[in-house]
Design a protein around this motif. Structure first.
Motif, PDB file in Angstrom:
ATOM      1  N   SER A 126       0.833  -1.210   0.000  1.00 23.79           N
ATOM      2  CA  SER A 126       0.000   0.000   0.000  1.00 23.79           C
ATOM      3  C   SER A 126       0.866   1.258   0.000  1.00 23.79           C
ATOM      4  O   SER A 126       0.575   2.229  -0.713  1.00 23.79           O
ATOM      5  N   LEU A 127       1.918   1.248   0.794  1.00 27.71           N
ATOM      6  CA  LEU A 127       2.821   2.406   0.827  1.00 27.71           C
ATOM      7  C   LEU A 127       3.566   2.566  -0.495  1.00 27.71           C
ATOM      8  O   LEU A 127       3.787   3.694  -0.956  1.00 27.71           O
ATOM      9  N   GLU A 128       3.959   1.468  -1.105  1.00 31.27           N
ATOM     10  CA  GLU A 128       4.722   1.514  -2.362  1.00 31.27           C
ATOM     11  C   GLU A 128       3.900   2.064  -3.518  1.00 31.27           C
ATOM     12  O   GLU A 128       4.472   2.509  -4.518  1.00 31.27           O
ATOM     13  N   GLU A 129       2.593   2.046  -3.384  1.00 35.76           N
ATOM     14  CA  GLU A 129       1.750   2.632  -4.435  1.00 35.76           C
ATOM     15  C   GLU A 129       1.874   4.153  -4.457  1.00 35.76           C
ATOM     16  O   GLU A 129       1.587   4.783  -5.470  1.00 35.76           O
ATOM     17  N   VAL A 130       2.304   4.733  -3.344  1.00 37.22           N
ATOM     18  CA  VAL A 130       2.394   6.187  -3.225  1.00 37.22           C
ATOM     19  C   VAL A 130       3.834   6.682  -3.111  1.00 37.22           C
ATOM     20  O   VAL A 130       4.173   7.732  -3.650  1.00 37.22           O
ATOM     21  N   TYR A 131       4.677   5.925  -2.393  1.00 35.66           N
ATOM     22  CA  TYR A 131       6.031   6.371  -2.084  1.00 35.66           C
ATOM     23  C   TYR A 131       7.075   5.440  -2.696  1.00 35.66           C
ATOM     24  O   TYR A 131       6.826   4.260  -2.880  1.00 35.66           O
ATOM     25  N   THR A 132       8.261   5.993  -2.945  1.00 31.15           N
ATOM     26  CA  THR A 132       9.357   5.183  -3.472  1.00 31.15           C
ATOM     27  C   THR A 132      10.020   4.416  -2.338  1.00 31.15           C
ATOM     28  O   THR A 132       9.846   4.747  -1.158  1.00 31.15           O
ATOM     29  N   LYS A 133      10.811   3.444  -2.707  1.00 38.52           N
ATOM     30  CA  LYS A 133      11.582   2.666  -1.731  1.00 38.52           C
ATOM     31  C   LYS A 133      12.471   3.583  -0.902  1.00 38.52           C
ATOM     32  O   LYS A 133      12.530   3.474   0.323  1.00 38.52           O
ATOM     33  N   ASP A 134      13.165   4.497  -1.555  1.00 36.44           N
ATOM     34  CA  ASP A 134      14.071   5.405  -0.852  1.00 36.44           C
ATOM     35  C   ASP A 134      13.321   6.303   0.132  1.00 36.44           C
ATOM     36  O   ASP A 134      13.815   6.561   1.239  1.00 36.44           O
ATOM     37  N   GLU A 135      12.157   6.775  -0.256  1.00 37.30           N
ATOM     38  CA  GLU A 135      11.370   7.608   0.653  1.00 37.30           C
ATOM     39  C   GLU A 135      10.957   6.822   1.891  1.00 37.30           C
ATOM     40  O   GLU A 135      11.062   7.324   3.020  1.00 37.30           O
ATOM     41  N   ILE A 136      10.499   5.595   1.695  1.00 45.33           N
ATOM     42  CA  ILE A 136      10.069   4.759   2.821  1.00 45.33           C
ATOM     43  C   ILE A 136      11.231   4.513   3.767  1.00 45.33           C
ATOM     44  O   ILE A 136      11.116   4.697   4.981  1.00 45.33           O
ATOM     45  N   VAL A 137      12.367   4.104   3.238  1.00 42.40           N
ATOM     46  CA  VAL A 137      13.527   3.788   4.066  1.00 42.40           C
ATOM     47  C   VAL A 137      14.031   5.033   4.796  1.00 42.40           C
ATOM     48  O   VAL A 137      14.281   4.991   6.009  1.00 42.40           O
TER      49      VAL A 137
END
Length: 66
Positions: free
Chosen positions: A23-34
């Motif tokens: 769900s998060l990956e639909e909005v944010y990039t991997k780098d943003e999440i990390v």
């Protein structure tokens, strides 16, 4: 982003992690999440940080020292 990502993962478990992170990956990039998880003041467990690191094949990181 700084509020949503940690709050979406604060209560995740190994059983629900995949759905939560997708769900998060639909909005944010991997780098943003990390990056948000590494800098947040929210109480994200080290287990969640390890799950994120495994998913993105990056070195494991922890929010709290053991």
């Amino acid at each position: 982003m700084d509020i949503i990502i940690p709050r979406a993962l604060v209560a995740t478990t190994p059983a629900t992690f995949l759905n939560d992170i997708i769900s998060l990956e639909e909005v944010y990039t991997k780098d943003e999440i990390v990056n948000v998880l590494k800098s947040t003041r929210e109480r994200i467990s080290n287990k969640v940080c390890i799950l994120v690191a495994e998913r993105y094949q990056i070195p494991a990181f922890a929010r709290f020292a053991i």
